[in-house]
Design a protein around this motif. Structure first.
Motif, PDB file in Angstrom:
ATOM      1  N   VAL A 224       7.174  -3.585  -4.412  1.00  0.00           N
ATOM      2  CA  VAL A 224       8.048  -2.900  -5.295  1.00  0.00           C
ATOM      3  C   VAL A 224       7.935  -1.567  -5.363  1.00  0.00           C
ATOM      4  CG1 VAL A 224       7.971  -5.315  -6.679  1.00  0.00           C
ATOM      5  CG2 VAL A 224       6.500  -3.327  -7.274  1.00  0.00           C
ATOM      6  N   GLU A 225       6.877  -0.883  -5.344  1.00  0.00           N
ATOM      7  CA  GLU A 225       6.627   0.503  -5.119  1.00  0.00           C
ATOM      8  C   GLU A 225       7.560   0.963  -3.914  1.00  0.00           C
ATOM      9  OE1 GLU A 225       2.498   1.653  -5.383  1.00  0.00           O
ATOM     10  OE2 GLU A 225       2.798   3.553  -5.196  1.00  0.00           O
ATOM     11  N   ILE A 226       7.652   0.603  -2.896  1.00  0.00           N
ATOM     12  CA  ILE A 226       8.144   1.204  -1.776  1.00  0.00           C
ATOM     13  C   ILE A 226       9.718   0.753  -2.142  1.00  0.00           C
ATOM     14  CG2 ILE A 226       8.979   0.329   0.554  1.00  0.00           C
ATOM     15  CD1 ILE A 226       6.004  -0.271   1.141  1.00  0.00           C
ATOM     16  N   THR A 227      10.244  -0.279  -2.721  1.00  0.00           N
ATOM     17  CA  THR A 227      11.606  -0.702  -3.253  1.00  0.00           C
ATOM     18  C   THR A 227      11.953   0.417  -3.861  1.00  0.00           C
ATOM     19  OG1 THR A 227      11.155  -3.095  -2.878  1.00  0.00           O
ATOM     20  CG2 THR A 227      13.056  -2.290  -4.078  1.00  0.00           C
ATOM     21  N   ALA A 301       2.590   3.700   4.134  1.00  0.00           N
ATOM     22  CA  ALA A 301       3.173   2.477   4.185  1.00  0.00           C
ATOM     23  C   ALA A 301       1.948   1.338   3.920  1.00  0.00           C
ATOM     24  CB  ALA A 301       3.522   2.012   5.915  1.00  0.00           C
ATOM     25  N   PRO A 302       2.293   0.131   3.788  1.00  0.00           N
ATOM     26  CA  PRO A 302       1.148  -0.729   3.187  1.00  0.00           C
ATOM     27  C   PRO A 302       0.125  -0.870   4.046  1.00  0.00           C
ATOM     28  CG  PRO A 302       3.359  -1.959   3.159  1.00  0.00           C
ATOM     29  CD  PRO A 302       3.467  -0.630   3.464  1.00  0.00           C
ATOM     30  N   GLU A 303      -1.055  -1.451   3.699  1.00  0.00           N
ATOM     31  CA  GLU A 303      -2.135  -1.639   4.758  1.00  0.00           C
ATOM     32  C   GLU A 303      -2.196  -3.295   4.242  1.00  0.00           C
ATOM     33  OE1 GLU A 303      -3.768   0.314   6.550  1.00  0.00           O
ATOM     34  OE2 GLU A 303      -2.796   2.264   5.750  1.00  0.00           O
ATOM     35  N   ALA A 304      -2.841  -3.946   5.353  1.00  0.00           N
ATOM     36  CA  ALA A 304      -3.038  -5.441   5.310  1.00  0.00           C
ATOM     37  C   ALA A 304      -4.316  -5.470   4.489  1.00  0.00           C
ATOM     38  CB  ALA A 304      -3.236  -5.917   6.659  1.00  0.00           C
ATOM     39  N   ASP A 305      -4.227  -6.268   3.581  1.00  0.00           N
ATOM     40  CA  ASP A 305      -5.492  -6.230   2.418  1.00  0.00           C
ATOM     41  C   ASP A 305      -5.359  -7.644   1.884  1.00  0.00           C
ATOM     42  OD1 ASP A 305      -7.431  -6.241   0.942  1.00  0.00           O
ATOM     43  OD2 ASP A 305      -6.811  -4.432  -0.289  1.00  0.00           O
ATOM     44  N   LEU A 306      -5.671  -8.682   2.981  1.00  0.00           N
ATOM     45  CA  LEU A 306      -5.563 -10.157   2.615  1.00  0.00           C
ATOM     46  C   LEU A 306      -6.349 -10.510   1.290  1.00  0.00           C
ATOM     47  CD1 LEU A 306      -4.090 -12.730   3.373  1.00  0.00           C
ATOM     48  CD2 LEU A 306      -5.974 -13.296   4.820  1.00  0.00           C
ATOM     49  N   ASP A 307      -7.523 -10.020   1.243  1.00  0.00           N
ATOM     50  CA  ASP A 307      -8.689 -10.406   0.031  1.00  0.00           C
ATOM     51  C   ASP A 307      -7.838  -9.800  -1.090  1.00  0.00           C
ATOM     52  OD1 ASP A 307     -10.262 -11.675   1.884  1.00  0.00           O
ATOM     53  OD2 ASP A 307     -11.934 -10.428   1.568  1.00  0.00           O
ATOM     54  N   ARG A 308      -7.342  -8.556  -1.324  1.00  0.00           N
ATOM     55  CA  ARG A 308      -6.769  -8.316  -2.548  1.00  0.00           C
ATOM     56  C   ARG A 308      -5.670  -9.301  -3.240  1.00  0.00           C
ATOM     57  NH1 ARG A 308      -2.590  -3.804  -4.277  1.00  0.00           N
ATOM     58  NH2 ARG A 308      -2.162  -3.642  -1.862  1.00  0.00           N
ATOM     59  N   ILE A 309      -4.927  -9.632  -2.057  1.00  0.00           N
ATOM     60  CA  ILE A 309      -3.629 -10.716  -2.353  1.00  0.00           C
ATOM     61  C   ILE A 309      -4.396 -12.061  -2.776  1.00  0.00           C
ATOM     62  CG2 ILE A 309      -1.937 -12.094  -1.367  1.00  0.00           C
ATOM     63  CD1 ILE A 309      -1.305  -9.734   0.703  1.00  0.00           C
ATOM     64  N   LEU A 310      -5.177 -12.327  -2.011  1.00  0.00           N
ATOM     65  CA  LEU A 310      -5.838 -13.909  -2.207  1.00  0.00           C
ATOM     66  C   LEU A 310      -6.613 -13.888  -3.611  1.00  0.00           C
ATOM     67  CD1 LEU A 310      -7.036 -15.060   1.112  1.00  0.00           C
ATOM     68  CD2 LEU A 310      -5.078 -15.542  -0.128  1.00  0.00           C
ATOM     69  N   THR A 311      -7.379 -12.684  -3.935  1.00  0.00           N
ATOM     70  CA  THR A 311      -8.106 -12.609  -5.241  1.00  0.00           C
ATOM     71  C   THR A 311      -7.080 -12.514  -6.290  1.00  0.00           C
ATOM     72  OG1 THR A 311      -9.671 -11.357  -4.030  1.00  0.00           O
ATOM     73  CG2 THR A 311      -9.823 -11.300  -6.481  1.00  0.00           C
ATOM     74  N   ASP A 312      -5.877 -11.677  -6.244  1.00  0.00           N
ATOM     75  CA  ASP A 312      -5.133 -11.669  -7.342  1.00  0.00           C
ATOM     76  C   ASP A 312      -4.471 -13.128  -7.519  1.00  0.00           C
ATOM     77  OD1 ASP A 312      -5.539  -9.106  -7.751  1.00  0.00           O
ATOM     78  OD2 ASP A 312      -3.705  -8.264  -6.933  1.00  0.00           O
TER      79      ASP A 312
END
Ligand code: NAD
Length: 341
Positions: A224-227, A301-312
């Motif tokens: 959403v920030e990029i959008t 540009a966004p970085e891959a951060d799977l743990d942040r996504i999963l934790t949220d």
């Protein structure tokens, strides 16, 4: 100035509304028919800067009335994903074709800037990863309904670029790659909420195919920030951008990480694609964005951060267990997100 967000009651749309209300002083109109979105996604917002309108983007008058009140439009309303189009082709295709045309036609009246939410699905079954914006798209036949979503989104892109060319309309096309985060429902086959719900319920995590297919997951906060930044950047007008994080993860690794982070006893169950779809269902193996253009335009540009996504996602679901985990039986598995976006 007022901002219109079509599909603002949906997953990405509601995060965009949060972002716009906190990062600007503008008012926001949400136009949504609540077909896959829900008013609950915006229920935490107690502000007179938000107006909700219950309406269908297929209705040109409804759209024109909303666009005329706005200085900027983010068009996210759509019948989302392959599964939706496969199960309900006519209404889905009409939502995606007519909805977008109605928005662009109304916006052209006053030259109102429009962000169009497109999808990594427009690359079809191309194997030429990572995908750059000008790469070829490769689709299957029109007799296979799954390609209807890709071609509808591609047609939306053609329309947006044609309105830019003909009317000098400031449009930006963003191709989202597997956007994930809180409020996403597993109901339409999205892999991460489905896996998290299965792991929390102690059920097997259903992986379609052999699980070696890879996807690039992007945090909804970055999306959403990029959008917002793209539509505010004149250099981006008339352009198409990949919106996603590089460095993909295999669905098997994703399932393992979900099990670890939820400390679950669940196991992984592999199910052939043909059991979820028809014999001739085609599943692209890889989807990865090239984000050079995005980085050159925005400076990041966004970085891959799977743990942040999963934790949220896990935090949201464990703090909201009653509402969310009781309906895992209704949920399909990774078939859409692993295949569709
Ligand atoms: P979502 O289903 O949560 O959001 C779509 C919203 O549009 C919902 O609130 C729904 O009620 C609304 N809507 C649907 N048909 C409508 C109609 N005819 N009139 C008015 N409103 C209608 O899905 P999302 O994941 O938030 O997707 C938002 C946009 O991003 C869509 O355009 C989708 O194609 C695109 N996209 C999303 C992803 C992703 O990973 N989530 C990936 C690629 C593209």
């Amino acid at each position: 100035m007022t901002i219109l967000v079509t599909g603002g009651s949906g997953f990405i749309g509601s995060h965009l509304v949060d972002h716009l209300l906190s990062e600007t002083n503008e008012s926001v109109i949400v136009l949504d028919d609540l077909s896959t979105g829900t008013a609950d996604n915006l229920a935490h917002l107690d502000t007179d800067r938000l107006e909700m309108r219950d309406g269908d983007v297929r209705n040109a008058e409804t759209v024109a009335d909303a666009v005329i009140d706005a200085g900027t439009v983010y068009h996210l309303a759509a019948a989302v994903g392959v599964e939706n189009v496969v199960e309900n082709p006519l209404a889905s295709l009409q939502t995606n074709f007519k909805g977008t045309e109605n928005v662009l036609e109304a916006a052209a009246e006053d030259g109102t800037p429009v962000f169009l939410a497109s999808s990594s699905e427009v690359y079809g079954k191309s194997e030429d990863v990572p995908f750059s914006e000008t790469d070829d798209a490769v689709y299957g036949p029109t007799t296979a309904p799954r390609w209807g979503y890709a071609t509808a989104k591609a047609t939306d892109e053609f329309l947006a670029l044609a309105y830019h060319e003909k009317h000098d309309l400031p449009v930006v096309v963003g191709r989202y790659f597997n956007i994930v985060g809180p409020r996403q429902t597993g109901q339409y086959g999205m892999v991460i909420p489905t896996f998290v719900d299965q792991a929390l319920a102690g059920e097997d995590l259903t992986v379609y195919g052999d699980g070696t297919q890879t996807r690039s997951f992007t945090h909804v906060g970055d999306a959403v920030e990029i959008t917002h930044e793209l539509l505010g950047n004149e250099d981006a007008h008339g352009e198409v951008f990949n919106v996603g994080a590089p460095n993909p993860t295999s669905i098997n690794d994703l399932a393992k990480r979900v099990i670890e982070l939820t400390d679950s006893d669940s196991e992984i169950a592999h199910v052939p694609f043909e059991e979820a779809y028809s014999e001739d269902f085609e599943e692209p193996d890889q989807r990865e964005p090239d984000v050079t253009k995005l980085r050159n335009t925005l400076g990041w540009a966004p970085e891959a951060d799977l743990d942040r996504i999963l934790t949220d996602v896990i935090d949201e679901r464990t703090s909201d267990t009653d509402d969310r985990t009781s309906d895992t039986d209704d949920r399909t598995s990774d078939k859409e997100e692993a295949s569709a976006r």
